[in-house]
Design a protein around this motif. Sequence first.
Motif, short mmCIF file in Angstrom:
data_model
loop_
_atom_site.label_atom_id
_atom_site.label_comp_id
_atom_site.label_asym_id
_atom_site.label_seq_id
_atom_site.Cartn_x
_atom_site.Cartn_y
_atom_site.Cartn_z
N TYR A 22 11.42 -5.08 16.47
CA TYR A 22 12.84 -4.76 16.40
C TYR A 22 13.51 -4.70 17.78
CZ TYR A 22 11.61 -3.59 11.60
OH TYR A 22 11.16 -3.65 10.31
N ALA A 23 12.80 -5.14 18.81
CA ALA A 23 13.34 -5.14 20.17
C ALA A 23 13.82 -3.74 20.56
CB ALA A 23 14.48 -6.15 20.31
N MET A 24 12.94 -2.75 20.41
CA MET A 24 13.28 -1.35 20.65
C MET A 24 12.28 -0.68 21.59
SD MET A 24 14.49 -0.15 16.82
CE MET A 24 14.89 1.53 17.34
N THR A 25 11.80 -1.39 22.60
CA THR A 25 10.79 -0.81 23.48
C THR A 25 11.29 0.47 24.15
OG1 THR A 25 11.50 -2.33 25.23
CG2 THR A 25 9.59 -2.99 23.93
N GLY A 26 12.56 0.51 24.51
CA GLY A 26 13.08 1.67 25.22
C GLY A 26 13.33 2.89 24.35
N TRP A 27 13.30 2.72 23.05
CA TRP A 27 13.60 3.83 22.15
C TRP A 27 12.39 4.75 21.94
CZ3 TRP A 27 18.56 4.31 19.98
CH2 TRP A 27 19.42 3.23 20.20
N ARG A 28 11.19 4.24 22.16
CA ARG A 28 9.93 5.01 22.12
C ARG A 28 9.67 5.68 20.77
NH1 ARG A 28 7.70 2.38 24.00
NH2 ARG A 28 5.92 3.70 24.45
N ILE A 29 9.52 4.85 19.75
CA ILE A 29 9.12 5.35 18.44
C ILE A 29 7.90 4.58 17.95
CG2 ILE A 29 9.75 5.55 16.00
CD1 ILE A 29 11.14 7.62 17.63
N GLY A 30 6.81 5.31 17.78
CA GLY A 30 5.61 4.76 17.16
C GLY A 30 5.20 5.69 16.03
N TYR A 31 4.27 5.20 15.21
CA TYR A 31 3.84 6.04 14.09
C TYR A 31 2.44 5.65 13.64
CZ TYR A 31 5.56 1.99 11.38
OH TYR A 31 5.79 0.73 10.89
N ALA A 32 1.85 6.53 12.88
CA ALA A 32 0.53 6.26 12.29
C ALA A 32 0.52 6.68 10.84
CB ALA A 32 -0.56 7.01 13.05
N LEU A 33 -0.28 5.97 10.04
CA LEU A 33 -0.52 6.30 8.64
C LEU A 33 -2.01 6.49 8.46
CD1 LEU A 33 1.64 3.47 8.55
CD2 LEU A 33 2.19 4.85 6.54
N CYS A 34 -2.40 7.64 7.87
CA CYS A 34 -3.82 7.96 7.78
C CYS A 34 -4.00 9.15 6.85
CB CYS A 34 -4.38 8.28 9.17
SG CYS A 34 -3.47 9.56 10.07
N GLN A 35 -5.23 9.62 6.75
CA GLN A 35 -5.52 10.77 5.91
C GLN A 35 -4.71 12.00 6.36
OE1 GLN A 35 -9.76 11.57 5.05
NE2 GLN A 35 -10.21 9.66 6.15
N SER A 36 -4.29 12.79 5.39
CA SER A 36 -3.47 13.96 5.70
C SER A 36 -4.20 14.95 6.61
CB SER A 36 -3.04 14.66 4.41
OG SER A 36 -4.17 15.08 3.67
N GLU A 37 -5.54 15.02 6.49
CA GLU A 37 -6.31 15.93 7.34
C GLU A 37 -6.18 15.55 8.82
OE1 GLU A 37 -8.17 15.85 3.28
OE2 GLU A 37 -7.45 14.35 4.70
N VAL A 68 0.85 -1.19 0.00
CA VAL A 68 0.00 0.00 0.00
C VAL A 68 0.89 1.24 0.00
CG1 VAL A 68 -1.69 1.30 1.34
CG2 VAL A 68 -1.90 -1.18 1.17
N GLU A 69 0.47 2.26 -0.74
CA GLU A 69 1.24 3.49 -0.87
C GLU A 69 0.68 4.60 0.02
OE1 GLU A 69 3.95 3.91 -2.66
OE2 GLU A 69 3.95 2.25 -4.09
N TYR A 70 1.59 5.34 0.68
CA TYR A 70 1.22 6.54 1.43
C TYR A 70 2.16 7.67 1.02
CZ TYR A 70 -1.79 3.90 4.66
OH TYR A 70 -2.79 3.14 5.21
N GLN A 71 1.74 8.90 1.33
CA GLN A 71 2.57 10.08 1.11
C GLN A 71 3.10 10.59 2.45
OE1 GLN A 71 3.16 10.90 -2.14
NE2 GLN A 71 1.86 9.11 -2.54
N THR A 72 4.12 11.43 2.41
CA THR A 72 4.74 11.89 3.66
C THR A 72 3.78 12.72 4.51
OG1 THR A 72 5.70 13.77 2.45
CG2 THR A 72 7.10 11.84 2.78
N ASN A 73 2.79 13.37 3.89
CA ASN A 73 1.83 14.13 4.69
C ASN A 73 0.74 13.24 5.28
OD1 ASN A 73 0.38 13.59 2.36
ND2 ASN A 73 -0.32 15.69 2.04
N GLU A 74 0.86 11.93 5.08
CA GLU A 74 -0.08 10.97 5.65
C GLU A 74 0.57 10.13 6.76
OE1 GLU A 74 -3.03 9.92 1.98
OE2 GLU A 74 -0.99 9.12 1.83
N VAL A 75 1.67 10.61 7.29
CA VAL A 75 2.42 9.90 8.34
C VAL A 75 2.74 10.86 9.47
CG1 VAL A 75 4.45 8.50 8.87
CG2 VAL A 75 3.53 8.50 6.55
N PHE A 76 2.58 10.40 10.71
CA PHE A 76 3.15 11.14 11.83
C PHE A 76 3.80 10.16 12.81
CE2 PHE A 76 -1.11 10.37 13.60
CZ PHE A 76 -0.86 10.04 14.93
N ILE A 77 4.79 10.66 13.52
CA ILE A 77 5.61 9.85 14.41
C ILE A 77 5.48 10.41 15.82
CG2 ILE A 77 7.98 9.07 14.88
CD1 ILE A 77 8.30 9.93 11.70
#
Length: 395
Positions: free
Chosen positions: A240-255, A87-96
């Motif tokens: 990736y065994a990275m619980t302590g690094w605290r990086i999550g993200y979402a992909l969704c509508q740019s709005e 599935v394709e997304y654009q950079t304005n459809e991602v937040f971290i």
Amino acid sequence: MGFSKKVKNLKESATLQAAAKAKALKNKGVDVLNLTIGEPDFSTPKSIQQAAIKSIEDGSSSFYTPATGLIELKKAIIERTRIDYGVEYQTNEVFIGNGAKYVLYALFQTLLNPGDEVIIPTPYWVSYSAQVELADGKNVFVETTQENHYRVTVEELEKARTDKTRILILNTPSNPTGTVYTAKELLEIGNWAVSNNIYIIADDIYAKLVYNGNVFTSIVSLSDAIKKQTIVVNGVSKAYAMTGWRIGYALCQSEIVSQVSKVISQSTSNPATVSQYAAIEALSGNQDIVESMRQTFEQRLNDIFPLIQAIPGVKVEKPQGAFYLYLNIKDTMAMCGYDNVTNWVNDLLEEAHVAVVTGEAFGTSHHVRISYATDMDTLTQAISQINKFIDSKRI
């Protein structure tokens, strides 16, 4: 001293609370077998560590990034999603954000008005309901059954739907049951959400941890309409065994991203820059380590499942993914003279020195969750001590 009603009514995370109790007992010199926390017992792979170190040494991680994350990380997320989901997304459809947990929090703060309803199939991950309450939303729980492998159906969702229903939370593979929905089931649920204009929050944090020939299907891969209606939440912590690094993200509508960015900018600002550079390497680097860890979890599951099944009174479905076992101990409790699962769990810790999580935290009253994200020696010894505890309590 006065405190807000929200905070006074808020319960501490049950999994973290259980882990804290185990740690407190361990600090007293007790040899506690801790099966509570949902994090891999592996160190973060060396290549990811080295990418973080490089960003420190060259100065890249010394500065703020945009509130919703580095563009380079967004591109890595998009490419990994393209490879894994098709599935394709654009950079304005991602937040971290600062872990997938905070990503969920920011979404609820953004999407919910007071009284808006969120459908949550039970059993559910402990923080969903608390985060909905913090956003002044209303939890609507839909009970699933072991007989249906803890899967919710469209018919059950429709019974729970009202004109205030705003969001459905769908977690596959599931914490705590390890259930993986089929593509057919997801298509039916997705079409139902589209026809009723209900957002799906697809918590895919365990997507790469699926076992014994079972297959993960991303709901956003099933149709463009479902993709538009869905917010995918993921992160690097589990796979990736990275619980302590605290990086999550979402992909969704740019709005949605543009509105969530306001919440992030006024609360945490950007996630730690060094962690973002580490996540770039995790998502875009060699993926062999992910498969190696998956195979280890699969072997553990297959080794301990017969031992779990043999515990007196226990009824349990074999998980298809994640790294938990969700045990129905209603009959076990009865033979031990208990009518409250949390009391059983507390006594198991105090007397047998085995730490598990009460099912009440996940919305069920006769279950416990065991994490097998630990070594086999700990797991087998813990099961032995559980059996001895039950034998000592028989009435």
